[in-house]
Design a protein around this motif. Structure first.
Motif, PDB file in Angstrom:
ATOM      1  N   THR A 184       0.821  -1.211   0.000  1.00  0.00           N
ATOM      2  CA  THR A 184       0.000   0.000   0.000  1.00  0.00           C
ATOM      3  C   THR A 184       0.855   1.261   0.000  1.00  0.00           C
ATOM      4  N   GLN A 185       2.069   1.172   0.530  1.00  0.00           N
ATOM      5  CA  GLN A 185       2.974   2.319   0.551  1.00  0.00           C
ATOM      6  C   GLN A 185       3.902   2.307  -0.665  1.00  0.00           C
ATOM      7  N   GLY A 186       3.666   1.375  -1.575  1.00  0.00           N
ATOM      8  CA  GLY A 186       4.551   1.184  -2.712  1.00  0.00           C
ATOM      9  C   GLY A 186       4.362   2.194  -3.819  1.00  0.00           C
ATOM     10  N   CYS A 187       5.113   1.970  -4.869  1.00  0.00           N
ATOM     11  CA  CYS A 187       5.115   2.846  -6.036  1.00  0.00           C
ATOM     12  C   CYS A 187       5.126   1.958  -7.277  1.00  0.00           C
ATOM     13  N   ILE A 245       9.669  -2.289  -6.481  1.00  0.00           N
ATOM     14  CA  ILE A 245       9.281  -3.318  -5.528  1.00  0.00           C
ATOM     15  C   ILE A 245       9.721  -2.852  -4.156  1.00  0.00           C
ATOM     16  N   ARG A 246       8.821  -2.906  -3.206  1.00  0.00           N
ATOM     17  CA  ARG A 246       9.120  -2.468  -1.837  1.00  0.00           C
ATOM     18  C   ARG A 246       9.362  -3.715  -0.999  1.00  0.00           C
ATOM     19  N   LEU A 247      10.595  -3.888  -0.537  1.00  0.00           N
ATOM     20  CA  LEU A 247      10.999  -5.058   0.227  1.00  0.00           C
ATOM     21  C   LEU A 247      11.183  -4.715   1.695  1.00  0.00           C
ATOM     22  N   ASN A 260      19.134   1.887   2.132  1.00  0.00           N
ATOM     23  CA  ASN A 260      17.967   1.942   3.005  1.00  0.00           C
ATOM     24  C   ASN A 260      17.186   3.222   2.751  1.00  0.00           C
ATOM     25  N   SER A 261      15.907   3.055   2.665  1.00  0.00           N
ATOM     26  CA  SER A 261      15.030   4.203   2.499  1.00  0.00           C
ATOM     27  C   SER A 261      13.702   3.869   3.156  1.00  0.00           C
ATOM     28  N   THR A 262      12.964   4.874   3.476  1.00  0.00           N
ATOM     29  CA  THR A 262      11.636   4.686   4.031  1.00  0.00           C
ATOM     30  C   THR A 262      10.695   5.601   3.280  1.00  0.00           C
ATOM     31  N   CYS A 263       9.420   5.340   3.452  1.00  0.00           N
ATOM     32  CA  CYS A 263       8.438   6.259   2.908  1.00  0.00           C
ATOM     33  C   CYS A 263       8.657   7.606   3.599  1.00  0.00           C
TER      34      CYS A 263
END
Length: 138
Positions: free
Chosen positions: A72-75, A79-81, A103-106
């Motif tokens: 749901t927080q993806g783009c 791919i959000r792992l 490393n990254s976060t929303c």
């Protein structure tokens, strides 16, 4: 751990490749984009029944909840792992180490945001995503 009897030990690589191909094909055929979130860990799977020759199963648990939140927080196009899934991907790749992960976060404006790692399956590398949108044409 890995799925029993899966001797190739490339599950994460295959999942990211499948997600990348599905996104590409859906975009080409139906002008549709998808978001993908992948987490690793224990799940509970319950057999519900069958429908037209296919088994119906339901998977649930904290890992499924995390994957859903990552999605749901993806783009679209990335791919959000979960961090654990990203480490598993690095373990599968020859010559990759955890230093390959950016490393990254929303944006973390929402307290429900979870730490995650962005992966670009087309470029086959981890990327940093900043801001709420990513220009997929770039």
């Amino acid at each position: 751990g890995y799925v029993p009897n899966d001797l190739s030990a490339t599950q994460m690589s295959r999942m990211t490749q499948f997600a990348t191909q599905a996104n590409r094909l859906l975009g080409e055929e139906w002008n549709t984009q998808i978001r993908v979130g992948i987490a690793t860990g224990r799940v509970t799977v319950a057999y519900i029944g069958t429908h037209q020759f296919a088994p119906l199963v339901c998977a649930y648990g904290g890992t499924c909840d995390l994957a859903a939140k990552l999605e749901t927080q993806g783009c679209p196009g990335l791919i959000r792992l979960s961090p654990r899934a990203a480490l598993r991907l690095c373990d599968e790749r020859v010559g990759w180490s955890s230093s390959n992960i950016l490393n990254s976060t929303c944006d973390m404006q929402n307290p429900d945001d979870v730490p995650a790692v962005w992966f670009d399956g087309v470029q086959d590398c981890f990327v940093q995503k900043q801001g709420p949108q990513r220009d997929l044409g770039a």
